[in-house]
Design a protein around this motif. Structure first.
Motif, PDB file in Angstrom:
ATOM      1  N   HIS A  41       0.834  -1.210   0.000  1.00 49.96           N
ATOM      2  CA  HIS A  41       0.000   0.000   0.000  1.00 49.96           C
ATOM      3  C   HIS A  41       0.867   1.258   0.000  1.00 49.96           C
ATOM      4  O   HIS A  41       1.627   1.473   0.935  1.00 49.96           O
ATOM      5  CB  HIS A  41      -0.931  -0.003   1.201  1.00 49.96           C
ATOM      6  CG  HIS A  41      -1.830  -1.193   1.237  1.00 49.96           C
ATOM      7  ND1 HIS A  41      -2.873  -1.341   0.350  1.00 49.96           N
ATOM      8  CD2 HIS A  41      -1.817  -2.303   2.005  1.00 49.96           C
ATOM      9  CE1 HIS A  41      -3.485  -2.494   0.595  1.00 49.96           C
ATOM     10  NE2 HIS A  41      -2.858  -3.107   1.596  1.00 49.96           N
ATOM     11  N   PRO A  42       0.741   2.058  -1.038  1.00 47.77           N
ATOM     12  CA  PRO A  42       1.582   3.243  -1.156  1.00 47.77           C
ATOM     13  C   PRO A  42       1.463   4.190   0.040  1.00 47.77           C
ATOM     14  O   PRO A  42       2.452   4.794   0.445  1.00 47.77           O
ATOM     15  CB  PRO A  42       1.092   3.919  -2.439  1.00 47.77           C
ATOM     16  CG  PRO A  42      -0.063   3.145  -2.931  1.00 47.77           C
ATOM     17  CD  PRO A  42      -0.107   1.839  -2.217  1.00 47.77           C
ATOM     18  N   LEU A  43       0.260   4.335   0.605  1.00 48.39           N
ATOM     19  CA  LEU A  43       0.106   5.264   1.729  1.00 48.39           C
ATOM     20  C   LEU A  43       0.894   4.797   2.950  1.00 48.39           C
ATOM     21  O   LEU A  43       1.470   5.583   3.677  1.00 48.39           O
ATOM     22  CB  LEU A  43      -1.378   5.442   2.070  1.00 48.39           C
ATOM     23  CG  LEU A  43      -2.179   6.163   0.965  1.00 48.39           C
ATOM     24  CD1 LEU A  43      -3.678   6.161   1.291  1.00 48.39           C
ATOM     25  CD2 LEU A  43      -1.684   7.589   0.757  1.00 48.39           C
ATOM     26  N   LYS A  44       0.929   3.467   3.135  1.00 50.24           N
ATOM     27  CA  LYS A  44       1.727   2.911   4.237  1.00 50.24           C
ATOM     28  C   LYS A  44       3.215   3.186   3.986  1.00 50.24           C
ATOM     29  O   LYS A  44       3.981   3.486   4.908  1.00 50.24           O
ATOM     30  CB  LYS A  44       1.496   1.394   4.343  1.00 50.24           C
ATOM     31  CG  LYS A  44       0.131   1.019   4.873  1.00 50.24           C
ATOM     32  CD  LYS A  44       0.205   0.727   6.371  1.00 50.24           C
ATOM     33  CE  LYS A  44      -1.138   0.268   6.930  1.00 50.24           C
ATOM     34  NZ  LYS A  44      -1.984   1.406   7.348  1.00 50.24           N
ATOM     35  N   ALA A  45       3.606   3.081   2.724  1.00 53.17           N
ATOM     36  CA  ALA A  45       5.005   3.331   2.365  1.00 53.17           C
ATOM     37  C   ALA A  45       5.378   4.781   2.656  1.00 53.17           C
ATOM     38  O   ALA A  45       6.454   5.075   3.177  1.00 53.17           O
ATOM     39  CB  ALA A  45       5.226   3.005   0.886  1.00 53.17           C
ATOM     40  N   LEU A  46       4.463   5.696   2.337  1.00 54.45           N
ATOM     41  CA  LEU A  46       4.720   7.127   2.594  1.00 54.45           C
ATOM     42  C   LEU A  46       4.866   7.390   4.083  1.00 54.45           C
ATOM     43  O   LEU A  46       5.721   8.158   4.518  1.00 54.45           O
ATOM     44  CB  LEU A  46       3.577   7.971   2.012  1.00 54.45           C
ATOM     45  CG  LEU A  46       3.554   8.076   0.481  1.00 54.45           C
ATOM     46  CD1 LEU A  46       2.227   8.653   0.002  1.00 54.45           C
ATOM     47  CD2 LEU A  46       4.728   8.909  -0.022  1.00 54.45           C
ATOM     48  N   GLU A  47       3.994   6.741   4.848  1.00 57.14           N
ATOM     49  CA  GLU A  47       4.040   6.889   6.296  1.00 57.14           C
ATOM     50  C   GLU A  47       5.412   6.459   6.821  1.00 57.14           C
ATOM     51  O   GLU A  47       6.011   7.130   7.645  1.00 57.14           O
ATOM     52  CB  GLU A  47       2.978   5.965   6.907  1.00 57.14           C
ATOM     53  CG  GLU A  47       2.072   6.610   7.919  1.00 57.14           C
ATOM     54  CD  GLU A  47       0.931   5.661   8.243  1.00 57.14           C
ATOM     55  OE1 GLU A  47       1.176   4.685   8.977  1.00 57.14           O
ATOM     56  OE2 GLU A  47      -0.199   5.883   7.721  1.00 57.14           O
ATOM     57  N   TRP A  48       5.869   5.333   6.285  1.00 62.88           N
ATOM     58  CA  TRP A  48       7.169   4.808   6.726  1.00 62.88           C
ATOM     59  C   TRP A  48       8.293   5.766   6.326  1.00 62.88           C
ATOM     60  O   TRP A  48       9.192   6.054   7.101  1.00 62.88           O
ATOM     61  CB  TRP A  48       7.386   3.417   6.111  1.00 62.88           C
ATOM     62  CG  TRP A  48       8.583   2.714   6.687  1.00 62.88           C
ATOM     63  CD1 TRP A  48       8.642   1.948   7.823  1.00 62.88           C
ATOM     64  CD2 TRP A  48       9.920   2.719   6.150  1.00 62.88           C
ATOM     65  NE1 TRP A  48       9.907   1.481   8.030  1.00 62.88           N
ATOM     66  CE2 TRP A  48      10.729   1.939   7.012  1.00 62.88           C
ATOM     67  CE3 TRP A  48      10.517   3.296   5.020  1.00 62.88           C
ATOM     68  CZ2 TRP A  48      12.089   1.725   6.789  1.00 62.88           C
ATOM     69  CZ3 TRP A  48      11.875   3.083   4.799  1.00 62.88           C
ATOM     70  CH2 TRP A  48      12.648   2.313   5.668  1.00 62.88           C
ATOM     71  N   ALA A  49       8.219   6.261   5.094  1.00 66.00           N
ATOM     72  CA  ALA A  49       9.282   7.137   4.577  1.00 66.00           C
ATOM     73  C   ALA A  49       9.403   8.432   5.384  1.00 66.00           C
ATOM     74  O   ALA A  49      10.478   9.018   5.477  1.00 66.00           O
ATOM     75  CB  ALA A  49       9.023   7.462   3.109  1.00 66.00           C
ATOM     76  N   ALA A  50       8.274   8.838   5.972  1.00 63.41           N
ATOM     77  CA  ALA A  50       8.282  10.099   6.721  1.00 63.41           C
ATOM     78  C   ALA A  50       9.148   9.998   7.972  1.00 63.41           C
ATOM     79  O   ALA A  50       9.623  11.007   8.475  1.00 63.41           O
ATOM     80  CB  ALA A  50       6.853  10.487   7.098  1.00 63.41           C
TER      81      ALA A  50
END
Ligand code: C2E
Ligand code: SIN
Ligand code: SIN
Ligand code: FE
Ligand code: FE
Length: 351
Positions: A41-50
């Motif tokens: 899930h891209p949104l989960k990936a963004l959360e992690w990247a933050a």
């Protein structure tokens, strides 16, 4: 600043197909010194990247929640991710998607179906870029740090130089170091009362001690005369203002430049009757109007070879009587309004 070959690099992989994630993750492992972080899930990936450092992003284009383009835009907006290398996986015949991806901030592409050799080669190149970027950024911040340190050193040295210059003047001047400290701190208090910036207050504090430095150019028989100066002697004495200015002017140092201006103008009077230029009111630089109040108050309440010390009450009366004539009324008011601080300064700096 040495390149550390052991630094682990983190690869963020986003693809809505589980099989791809497993495959890409395995390929990344082959690169060595790399850890794959895979997300469906891209949104989960963004959360992690933050909240994590990312060295390379590999992202699919077609995904259910948000597509690769939207992902890139959101990823680039994360602090520290503006130039992280990013590969997008698209079909080779989707030129329009590729162009838009470039616009959004993709660095290169992988073509579907993904070829292992191509994947490894591009990822490796991108990780080299990432490493180089990181070292550049570290070097830039190291340089900025060094500049900060060097600047602080220069400021310290300048302070030391000014201190020694004033000390040299003190050998001859009956004015004491305590007088210099008091009048400099009074000056700062007045500047604060007038609402000047902290930076200006500090500049004044450092420059005010130099106001009488031109007295080094006045002969002892005048400077140290135990009685009142006659008219001719006072004319010579007045030269200390321009002597100080000549001594300090033209420096690249803002402290010395302010010192020069203060030396020149600290005996100007608000009504235009002062020296050396007979400037009036706001024509007199504000630092000089401030120093005039601070200096005279402290000179009056100090003993001099030519006079006894006045009482504080007498000195205050003198300031009030001279307000609008000798002194800028705003400066007198600011000085009197900060009386507690004035007294604290008088307590702190005694002969
Ligand atoms: P300073 O002693 O630092 O005095 C600074 C300023 O404080 C003087 O500037 C004057 O405005 C004020 N001030 C100091 N003492 C008195 C005083 O007893 N009465 C009054 N009304 N004001 C006072 P000014 O007059 O331009 O003098 C500049 C400098 O010239 C003085 O610095 C001092 O070094 C010297 N000076 C002035 N008058 C005499 C004097 O009669 N005898 C000697 N030996 N030196 C003098
Ligand atoms: C896909 O990426 O899932 C297919 C379509 C494309 O990449 O252009
Ligand atoms: C001092 O700094 O103590 C005296 C120097 C001066 O005459 O301005
Ligand atoms: Fe003076
Ligand atoms: Fe003085």
């Amino acid at each position: 600043m040495q390149k550390d070959a052991q630094t682990l690099q983190h690869v963020l992989i986003v693809d809505d197909t589980e099989v791809n994630l497993v495959l890409f993750g395995a390929l990344v492992k082959k690169l060595g010194n790399c850890e794959a972080h895979t997300f469906l899930h891209p949104l989960k990936a963004l959360e992690w990247a933050a909240t994590h450092g990312v060295d390379l992003v590999i992202v699919d284009y077609m995904m259910p929640d948000i597509d690769g383009l939207q992902f890139i835009a959101k990823f680039r907006a994360i602090g520290g991710c503006a130039s992280t290398p990013l590969l997008m996986i698209t079909a080779n015949d989707r030129k329009d998607v590729r162009y838009r991806a470039l616009d959004a901030g993709a660095n290169d592409f992988l073509t579907k179906p993904v070829d292992k050799v191509e994947f490894l080669a591009r990822s490796k190149n991108m990780l080299v870029v990432s490493e180089a970027n990181k070292h550049l950024a570290q070097r830039a911040s190291w340089l900025a740090d060094e500049v900060r340190k060097a600047t602080a050193k220069i400021v310290d040295r300048e302070r030391d130089t000014v201190f020694r210059l004033c000390k040299a003047a003190e050998y001859r001047d009956p004015e004491t170091g305590a007088h210099i400290q008091r009048m400099a701190h009074f000056s700062k208090v007045i500047a604060a009362g007038l609402g000047m910036s902290l930076e200006q207050q500090e500049l004044l504090l450092e420059a005010a001690p130099m106001h009488d430095i031109g007295k080094v150019g006045i002969s002892d028989n005048i400077l140290l005369k135990p009685g009142r100066l006659d008219e001719a002697e006072f004319e010579i004495m007045k030269q200390h203002a321009s002597f100080g200015y000549e001594l300090l002017k033209g420096s690249a140092s803002s402290v010395l430049q302010a010192g020069a201006d203060i030396a020149l103008g600290h005996h100007e009077k608000y009504d235009g009757s002062g020296y050396p230029s007979g400037l009036k009111g706001e024509e007199i630089p504000i630092f000089c109007r401030i120093v005039a109040v601070a200096d005279v108050f402290d000179a009056l309440t100090s003993e001099r070879p030519y006079k006894k010390a006045w009482t504080v009450e007498e000195a205050i009366d003198f300031l009030v009587a001279g307000s609008g004539k000798h002194f800028d009324p705003d400066c007198v008011n600011a000085f009197l309004a900060a009386w507690e601080e004035v007294e604290a300064i008088r307590d702190r700096y005694q002969e």
